[in-house]
Design an enzyme around this catalytic site. Structure first.
Site, PDB file in Angstrom:
ATOM      1  N   HIS A 336      50.475  31.562  34.966  1.00  0.00           N
ATOM      2  CA  HIS A 336      50.230  32.638  35.929  1.00  0.00           C
ATOM      3  C   HIS A 336      48.765  32.725  36.324  1.00  0.00           C
ATOM      4  O   HIS A 336      47.878  32.156  35.668  1.00  0.00           O
ATOM      5  CB  HIS A 336      50.710  33.990  35.383  1.00  0.00           C
ATOM      6  CG  HIS A 336      49.960  34.496  34.193  1.00  0.00           C
ATOM      7  ND1 HIS A 336      48.726  35.097  34.274  1.00  0.00           N
ATOM      8  CD2 HIS A 336      50.277  34.492  32.869  1.00  0.00           C
ATOM      9  CE1 HIS A 336      48.317  35.462  33.074  1.00  0.00           C
ATOM     10  NE2 HIS A 336      49.245  35.092  32.192  1.00  0.00           N
ATOM     11  N   CYS A 354      49.932  32.444  27.202  1.00  0.00           N
ATOM     12  CA  CYS A 354      50.279  31.903  28.509  1.00  0.00           C
ATOM     13  C   CYS A 354      49.292  30.821  28.939  1.00  0.00           C
ATOM     14  O   CYS A 354      48.230  30.635  28.353  1.00  0.00           O
ATOM     15  CB  CYS A 354      50.293  33.018  29.551  1.00  0.00           C
ATOM     16  SG  CYS A 354      51.622  34.208  29.312  1.00  0.00           S
TER      17      CYS A 354
END
Length: 413
Positions: A336, A354
């Protein structure tokens, strides 16, 4: 960011088990369950034989279910015990005389109706077998199906009709509750996948029997059509339970697009059709919340969402707006946009697990990826847990096929 589970697609009956990780949002997509495709090689239904029976060639033919049998599951197939010929015609009709469509299994062992039968209905079937000299043998049966079962196994298929997926898109089926080992072979026999052009593949179960994956030894060829029928509606699944319904979809595989992340260099290399088209700096999970190393696939894409970890982390949790999020695991690891870590990307790991990329790179990826595109992360301090996402590619083929409940053909071992 670290987040809790949110289902990629809303299943008809079930949702995956929640795991702690990079963030949380409550949006859920809708899955699509489509019309039933054929179960195997074609066989004519409803046609009458034009040849007379002959005693000169001893064809032996018996069919199941046995005549007069009652309480037959609505998943019933017309089975054959045959010697001296091959089945050439199967005709099946319901109590109103309406023809029932179906197809022969590829091995010729049975004829499978194209949809579950109706409950508490009488059916008749006629089977014609033909010998090499043209002589025929006919056998018939009639039986009555059972009523609606009291207990069901919920099922789900992670595949949309008429969608295009990445080359690593596995066929993923879920069962709730999970199917026990003793019952998996019968269930697996009713899970049909046809690939065009033809490519080999094998089903493999997760240890708890809640998921089964179908993949080949290599990623799918670009342009492949996947035609899937999970024909478990009314099928006994063990413990007095029966499959809730059939699931089916037909989808296509797009161009090859791979993302490879190396913790040593802290870079992502992007390849399309085998050629490097872009590299970009990344920041992965910090020491306390490392990113998982393994082969994953993009499971979900959201242009804008909210990561909320307050329900799992309490006072240490956070609520953060996120752009261009692409889910990799059920536990909440994503690729992201992370404008707050641009200065760290390519240098050090600061995320909650992430893959952080710069806003421009995040948008560039988001605009090009498909659900089912492979993402490989290597060199981190954590190994991907099997089943934490769509993980069949994280096992070598020799290990993956050990999860099949049926014998694997020798040419695929």
């Amino acid at each position: 960011m670290r987040r809790t589970l949110v289902a990629v697609m809303a299943m008809a009956v079930i949702t995956p088990v929640a795991l702690a990780a990079c963030g949380k949002d409550d949006d859920k997509g809708a899955n699509a369950w489509m019309s039933t495709p054929s179960a195997g090689a074609s066989a004519s239904a409803g046609a009458d034989s034009s040849r007379e029976e002959s005693a000169t060639v001893p064809i032996s033919l018996a069919v199941t279910p046995a005549t007069g049998k009652t309480d037959v599951p609505v998943s019933a197939e017309i089975g054959f015990k045959l010697a001296g010929g091959k089945v050439t015609t199967v005709t099946m009709k319901d109590s109103a005389g309406k023809a029932v469509a179906g197809t022969l299994r590829e091995d010729g062992s049975a004829w499978v109706p194209s949809a579950p039968l109706k409950t508490k209905q009488k059916y008749t079937a006629s089977v014609v077998a033909t010998a090499d000299d043209g002589s025929t043998k006919t056998a018939a049966t009639s039986f009555t199906t059972m009523g609606k079962p009291g207990k069901k196994t919920g099922t789900g298929l992670y595949l949309f009709d008429d969608r295009t997926y990445g080359v690593a898109m596995p066929v993923v089926v879920e069962f709730s509750p999970g199917v026990k080992k003793a019952d998996r072979a019968a269930v697996q026999k009713r899970m049909f996948v046809t690939t065009t052009p033809a490519q080999p593949g094998v089903w493999s179960w997760t240890p708890n029997g809640t998921q089964a994956y179908y993949r080949g030894p290599e990623f799918w060829k670009s342009g492949t059509e996947l035609k899937v029928r999970i024909a478990v509606g009314g099928l006994p699944t063990g413990g007095g339970r029966y499959g809730d319904r059939d699931r089916a979809a037909t989808a296509k595989i797009g161009r090859s697009f791979e993302m490879k992340v190396d913790n040593r260099t802290k870079k992502m290399t992007v390849l399309q059709d085998g050629k490097t088209i872009k590299t970009m700096p990344v920041s992965l999970g910090k020491k306390g919340t490392p990113s998982s190393s393994g082969v994953m696939v993009v499971m979900e894409k959201k242009e804008a969402t909210v990561f909320d970890t307050t329900d799992t982390d309490g006072a240490d949790g956070y609520v953060t707006d996120i752009e261009f999020a692409q889910r990799l695991t059920w536990s909440g690891q994503y690729i992201h946009s992370a404008p707050w870590s641009v200065g760290d990307q390519g240098r050090r790991n600061v995320s909650h697990g992430c893959v952080n990329v710069a806003p421009g790179n995040a948008r560039w990826l988001f605009d090009r990826t498909l659900i089912g595109d492979p993402v490989t992360v290597k060199g981190t301090g954590d190994k991907l847990s099997y089943g934490n996402g769509w993980t069949p590619w994280d096992k070598p083929w020799s290990e993956f096929i050990k999860g099949s409940a049926l014998p694997v053909p020798a040419n695929l071992k």
